[in-house]
Design an enzyme around this catalytic site. Structure first.
Site, PDB file in Angstrom:
ATOM      1  N   VAL A  84       0.518  -1.342   0.105  1.00  0.00           N
ATOM      2  CA  VAL A  84      -0.080  -0.152   0.188  1.00  0.00           C
ATOM      3  C   VAL A  84       0.808   1.744   0.083  1.00  0.00           C
ATOM      4  O   VAL A  84       1.912   1.914   1.142  1.00  0.00           O
ATOM      5  CB  VAL A  84      -0.453  -0.017   1.477  1.00  0.00           C
ATOM      6  CG1 VAL A  84      -1.607   1.719   1.527  1.00  0.00           C
ATOM      7  CG2 VAL A  84      -1.429  -1.132   1.754  1.00  0.00           C
ATOM      8  N   CYS A  85       0.718   2.106  -1.033  1.00  0.00           N
ATOM      9  CA  CYS A  85       1.159   3.283  -1.212  1.00  0.00           C
ATOM     10  C   CYS A  85       0.043   4.468  -0.428  1.00  0.00           C
ATOM     11  O   CYS A  85      -0.194   4.830  -0.925  1.00  0.00           O
ATOM     12  CB  CYS A  85       1.618   4.112  -2.165  1.00  0.00           C
ATOM     13  SG  CYS A  85       1.643   5.560  -3.048  1.00  0.00           S
ATOM     14  N   LEU A  86       0.262   4.781   1.077  1.00  0.00           N
ATOM     15  CA  LEU A  86      -0.574   5.152   1.994  1.00  0.00           C
ATOM     16  C   LEU A  86       0.839   6.027   2.822  1.00  0.00           C
ATOM     17  O   LEU A  86       1.106   6.061   3.740  1.00  0.00           O
ATOM     18  CB  LEU A  86      -1.056   4.475   2.795  1.00  0.00           C
ATOM     19  CG  LEU A  86      -2.252   5.247   3.432  1.00  0.00           C
ATOM     20  CD1 LEU A  86      -3.196   5.875   2.908  1.00  0.00           C
ATOM     21  CD2 LEU A  86      -2.849   3.725   4.118  1.00  0.00           C
TER      22      LEU A  86
END
Length: 183
Positions: A84-86
């Site tokens: 996840v690119c969060l």
């Protein structure tokens, strides 16, 4: 402030006492899986994902690592690894946040408001910007194919009956008595 190990235990206890199904891998509480339902009123509504969570030694001072185990079509999730690119988790994490925040706020916000300008899945980002209707259709196709509640939830049930070596613990063949009992 509690020590990192005490805080880890407290956060895990809060998460386990919440409505989320949590499957621990071992006793050190550094890696576990959480069953996550897509947010209501989103393209992901009705989908269920298994989320792998890894807590670093320095948690809560360092952010947890979060990834989707089953596939999801989203600009900010790597399709092959589930990473996840969060920003909130990866860059702006604060010890004030806890695991409940990840599942009640951060992940739902990510699914409700994808950010195509910071993609992990370039194809999804491009499709979202180019053709929203086609993007929405692809999201729904992925939900139907990879995030069926009955499959994810039944996988969890199957995991409960598996022993650590991967064999079915309900197998009674080893307990079978051979021969006849003495009268």
């Amino acid at each position: 402030m509690a020590s990192p190990s005490k805080r880890r235990e407290m956060d895990m206890m809060k998460l386990m006492m919440s409505d989320y199904k949590v499957d621990t891998v071992n006793d050190d509480l550094q890696m576990f899986y959480v069953t996550f339902h897509g947010p209501t009123d989103s393209l992901y509504q009705g989908g269920v994902w298994k989320i792998k969570v890894e807590l670093p030694e320095a948690y809560p001072y360092k952010s947890p690592s979060v990834g989707f185990v089953n596939k999801i079509y989203h600009p900010n999730v790597d399709e092959s690894s589930g990473a996840v690119c969060l920003d909130v988790i990866n860059q702006t994490w604060s010890p004030m946040f806890d695991l409940i925040n990840v599942f009640e706020s951060f992940l739902p916000q990510l699914l409700l408001y994808p950010n195509p300008s910071d993609p992990f899945n370039g194809e999804a980002a491009s499709l979202l910007m180019r053709d929203r209707a086609a993007y929405e259709l692809k999201v729904k196709e992925y939900c139907e194919k990879y995030a069926k509640p009955e499959e994810i939830l039944s996988d969890d049930d199957d995991d409960d009956s598996m022993s650590e070596d991967g064999s079915d613990s309900d197998d009674d063949d080893d307990d079978e008595i051979v021969g006849k009992a003495d009268p």
